[in-house]
Design a protein around this motif. Sequence first.
Motif, short mmCIF file in Angstrom:
data_model
loop_
_atom_site.label_atom_id
_atom_site.label_comp_id
_atom_site.label_asym_id
_atom_site.label_seq_id
_atom_site.Cartn_x
_atom_site.Cartn_y
_atom_site.Cartn_z
N ILE A 133 3.78 9.54 -10.06
CA ILE A 133 3.25 9.54 -11.43
C ILE A 133 2.39 10.78 -11.66
O ILE A 133 2.49 11.42 -12.71
N THR A 134 1.55 11.13 -10.69
CA THR A 134 0.73 12.33 -10.80
C THR A 134 1.60 13.57 -10.93
O THR A 134 1.33 14.45 -11.75
N GLN A 135 2.65 13.64 -10.14
CA GLN A 135 3.58 14.76 -10.20
C GLN A 135 4.23 14.87 -11.58
O GLN A 135 4.33 15.95 -12.16
N LEU A 136 4.67 13.76 -12.13
CA LEU A 136 5.31 13.77 -13.44
C LEU A 136 4.32 14.13 -14.55
O LEU A 136 4.68 14.84 -15.50
N LEU B 19 0.83 -1.21 0.00
CA LEU B 19 0.00 0.00 0.00
C LEU B 19 0.86 1.26 0.00
O LEU B 19 0.57 2.22 -0.73
N LEU B 20 1.91 1.27 0.81
CA LEU B 20 2.81 2.43 0.84
C LEU B 20 3.47 2.65 -0.52
O LEU B 20 3.55 3.78 -1.01
N THR B 21 3.91 1.58 -1.16
CA THR B 21 4.52 1.68 -2.48
C THR B 21 3.52 2.21 -3.50
O THR B 21 3.86 3.07 -4.34
N LEU B 22 2.28 1.72 -3.46
CA LEU B 22 1.26 2.20 -4.39
C LEU B 22 0.95 3.68 -4.18
O LEU B 22 0.81 4.44 -5.15
#
Length: 72
Positions: free
Chosen positions: A60-63, A50-53
């Motif tokens: 990904i959102t930031q990029l 969960l932490l990794t997700l």
Amino acid sequence: MALAGAAILAVLLIIFLVQNTRSTEISFLWMTTSTPLAVALLIGAVGSVLLTLILGTARITQLRRLVRKQRH
């Protein structure tokens, strides 16, 4: 093929849970509990996933936002 792989993993997980039923004491901050070893390891693994997700989704959102800014 994927279904067969998932079925094999499920069987291996069940075997792991059955073989590791010995109770162990777990402490986190001020909380202490006694739980089977397999359950404790499973909770740790799920927490890690969960932490990794969450972190991966945030990155990904930031990029994506950065790419959108560069296009305009």
